[in-house]
Design an enzyme around this catalytic site. Structure first.
Site, PDB file in Angstrom:
ATOM      1  N   ASN A  82      -3.663   5.244 -16.664  1.00 28.47           N
ATOM      2  CA  ASN A  82      -3.758   6.430 -16.233  1.00 28.47           C
ATOM      3  C   ASN A  82      -3.956   7.910 -17.621  1.00 28.47           C
ATOM      4  O   ASN A  82      -3.061   7.710 -18.537  1.00 28.47           O
ATOM      5  CB  ASN A  82      -1.853   7.316 -15.604  1.00 28.47           C
ATOM      6  N   LYS A  98      -4.385  10.621 -18.508  1.00 27.10           N
ATOM      7  CA  LYS A  98      -3.782  12.044 -18.346  1.00 27.10           C
ATOM      8  C   LYS A  98      -4.552  12.984 -18.817  1.00 27.10           C
ATOM      9  O   LYS A  98      -5.293  12.875 -18.276  1.00 27.10           O
ATOM     10  CB  LYS A  98      -2.619  11.980 -19.086  1.00 27.10           C
ATOM     11  N   HIS A 110       3.439  12.185 -10.993  1.00 29.68           N
ATOM     12  CA  HIS A 110       3.700  12.157 -11.725  1.00 29.68           C
ATOM     13  C   HIS A 110       4.741  13.124 -12.682  1.00 29.68           C
ATOM     14  O   HIS A 110       4.809  14.345 -12.072  1.00 29.68           O
ATOM     15  CB  HIS A 110       2.593  11.603 -12.419  1.00 29.68           C
ATOM     16  N   GLU A 149       5.302  14.035 -15.192  1.00 29.62           N
ATOM     17  CA  GLU A 149       4.592  15.313 -16.029  1.00 29.62           C
ATOM     18  C   GLU A 149       4.574  16.083 -14.372  1.00 29.62           C
ATOM     19  O   GLU A 149       4.490  17.873 -15.164  1.00 29.62           O
ATOM     20  CB  GLU A 149       3.332  14.765 -16.951  1.00 29.62           C
ATOM     21  N   GLU A 195       9.233   4.905 -12.779  1.00 27.38           N
ATOM     22  CA  GLU A 195       8.791   5.398 -13.887  1.00 27.38           C
ATOM     23  C   GLU A 195      10.144   5.963 -14.946  1.00 27.38           C
ATOM     24  O   GLU A 195       9.831   7.626 -14.049  1.00 27.38           O
ATOM     25  CB  GLU A 195       7.302   6.437 -14.444  1.00 27.38           C
ATOM     26  N   GLY A 254       5.928   7.600 -22.827  1.00 25.40           N
ATOM     27  CA  GLY A 254       5.228   8.294 -23.856  1.00 25.40           C
ATOM     28  C   GLY A 254       5.964   8.049 -25.101  1.00 25.40           C
ATOM     29  O   GLY A 254       6.429   8.723 -25.994  1.00 25.40           O
ATOM     30  N   SER A 291       5.711   3.453 -20.917  1.00 28.77           N
ATOM     31  CA  SER A 291       5.700   2.789 -22.739  1.00 28.77           C
ATOM     32  C   SER A 291       5.313   0.920 -22.558  1.00 28.77           C
ATOM     33  O   SER A 291       6.161   0.566 -23.249  1.00 28.77           O
ATOM     34  CB  SER A 291       6.482   2.840 -22.943  1.00 28.77           C
TER      35      SER A 291
HETATM   36  P1  PGA Z   1       2.665   5.842 -21.135  1.00 24.78           P
HETATM   37  O1  PGA Z   1       2.846   6.737 -19.729  1.00 24.78           O
HETATM   38  O2  PGA Z   1       2.216   3.998 -20.591  1.00 24.78           O
HETATM   39  O3  PGA Z   1       1.957   6.492 -21.966  1.00 24.78           O
HETATM   40  O4  PGA Z   1       4.592   5.498 -21.631  1.00 24.78           O
HETATM   41  C1  PGA Z   1       2.890   6.095 -18.462  1.00 24.78           C
HETATM   42  C2  PGA Z   1       2.363   7.411 -17.596  1.00 24.78           C
HETATM   43  O5  PGA Z   1       3.360   8.426 -17.732  1.00 24.78           O
HETATM   44  O6  PGA Z   1       1.796   6.509 -16.242  1.00 24.78           O
END
Ligand code: PGA
Length: 261
Positions: free
Chosen positions: A16, A18, A107, A109, A177, A183, A221
Site C-alpha cells: 500500500n 498510500k 483502511h 486512515e 491492521e 507507521g 510496520s
Molecule cells: P505500515 O502501513 O507498513 O507503514 O505500518 C501498513 C498499512 O497501513 O497498510
C-alpha cells in the site's frame, strides 16, 4: 514440525503506497520488483496499490516488464456507487476498467480521515465485488481499545460489519491492521497476532462456507526484519505493507518470507 494443511490459501503480499510515489520513481521500483519476481519460483501472490495517478501507468508498466501475471494492481479505495455525481471519487468499475484486480477498503486512515463506518466499508466492498474486484477489507483496534482489553470484541464487530454477506474467499481478503502499529515501527507480538487471527478465522468459518480459505493478512510496520516471524504465525496468509512497500529492495524480503520452497 508444522505441516501445511491441504486447504492452506495461497499467500498474498500487498503493498500500500498510500499518498506516495511519483511516475518516474514509482515505475522504476516496479521494474526492480519485476526483475526479482520473474526469476523466482513458489511466489506468493503479489499486489501493489499505488496512488490513483499511478494505477494505469503501473498496469501498463508491469505488462511491459513481463510481470503482469505475477504482480497485480489494486486501488486504495473506491466509492460505494458504480458511477455518478461524486467529484473526486473513483468507482470500482473504473478501477476494473484500467486493469486493477484489487481494491483496499476500510483502511484505518480512511476510517479516521473520512469518517468511514463499518457500514460504509461494507458498501464499498459490495461495489468492489459487483465490479469483479477482490476487496481487501481492513480492520484493527486502536491502542485505547487494546489497553482496555477490547481487541477481540472490536475486530469481531468490524469483520461482521465490514465484510458483506456475499463475500467469498475468492473475492475478499481481510487485513488485520492494529491502528497503533501502522507507521509506528511497533508491532504486536506473534502471540497477539495469533490470538486475533484465530478469532477472525473462527468468525469467517462460522459465517461463510469457505471461511477457512479466506486470506487473512497482517499489516502494521511489517518490514524485512520482522516479516519471517510475523508471516509464520498461524492463520497469517500474508501481509499488507505500507512504508516498506515503496522500495523494491525493502519489499522484496517480505515477499520472500512467504515463498514456498
Ligand atoms: P505500515 O502501513 O507498513 O507503514 O505500518 C501498513 C498499512 O497501513 O497498510
Amino acid at each position: 514440525m508444522a505441516t501445511m494443511t491441504p486447504a492452506a490459501p495461497r499467500p498474498l503480499i500487498a503493498g500500500n503506497w498510500k499518498m506516495n510515489g511519483t511516475l518516474q520513481a514509482g515505475l522504476a521500483e516496479l521494474g526492480l520488483l519485476s526483475d526479482r519476481i520473474k526469476s523466482t519460483r513458489g511466489l506468493p501472490e503479489v499486489v501493489v496499490c499505488p496512488p490513483a495517478t499511478l494505477l494505469h501507468p503501473a498496469v501498463l508498466a508491469l505488462a511491459a516488464f513481463g510481470a503482469a501475471q505475477s504482480v497485480g494492481v489494486g486501488g486504495q479505495d473506491c466509492h460505494a456507487e458504480a458511477k455518478g455525481a461524486h467529484t473526486g471519487d473513483i468507482s470500482a468499475d473504473s478501477l476494473r476498467d484500467i486493469g486493477c484486480a484489487y481494491v483496499i477498503v476500510g483502511h484505518s486512515e480512511r476510517r479516521a480521515d473520512h469518517g468511514e463506518t463499518d457500514a460504509a466499508v461494507e458498501a464499498k466492498a459490495r461495489a468492489a465485488h459487483a465490479a469483479g474486484l477482490t476487496a481487501i477489507v481492513c480492520i484493527g483496534e486502536t491502542l485505547d481499545q487494546r489497553d482496555g482489553g477490547r481487541t477481540l470484541d472490536v475486530v469481531s464487530r468490524q469483520i461482521a460489519g465490514s465484510v458483506p454477506a456475499g463475500a467469498t474467499a475468492a473475492n475478499t481478503v481481510v487485513a488485520y491492521e492494529p491502528v497503533w502499529a501502522i507507521g509506528t515501527g511497533r508491532t504486536p507480538t506473534a502471540d497477539q497476532v495469533a490470538e486475533v487471527h484465530a478469532r477472525l478465522r473462527a468468525d469467517l468459518v462460522a459465517r461463510f462456507a469457505d471461511g477457512a480459505a479466506f486470506r487473512l493478512l497482517y499489516g502494521g510496520s511489517v518490514k524485512a526484519s520482522n516479516a519471517a516471524e510475523l508471516m509464520a504465525v498461524a492463520n497469517v496468509d500474508g501481509a499488507l505493507v505500507g512504508g516498506a512497500s515503496l522500495k523494491a529492495e525493502d519489499f522484496w524480503p517480505i515477499v520472500e518470507a512467504k515463498i514456498s520452497r
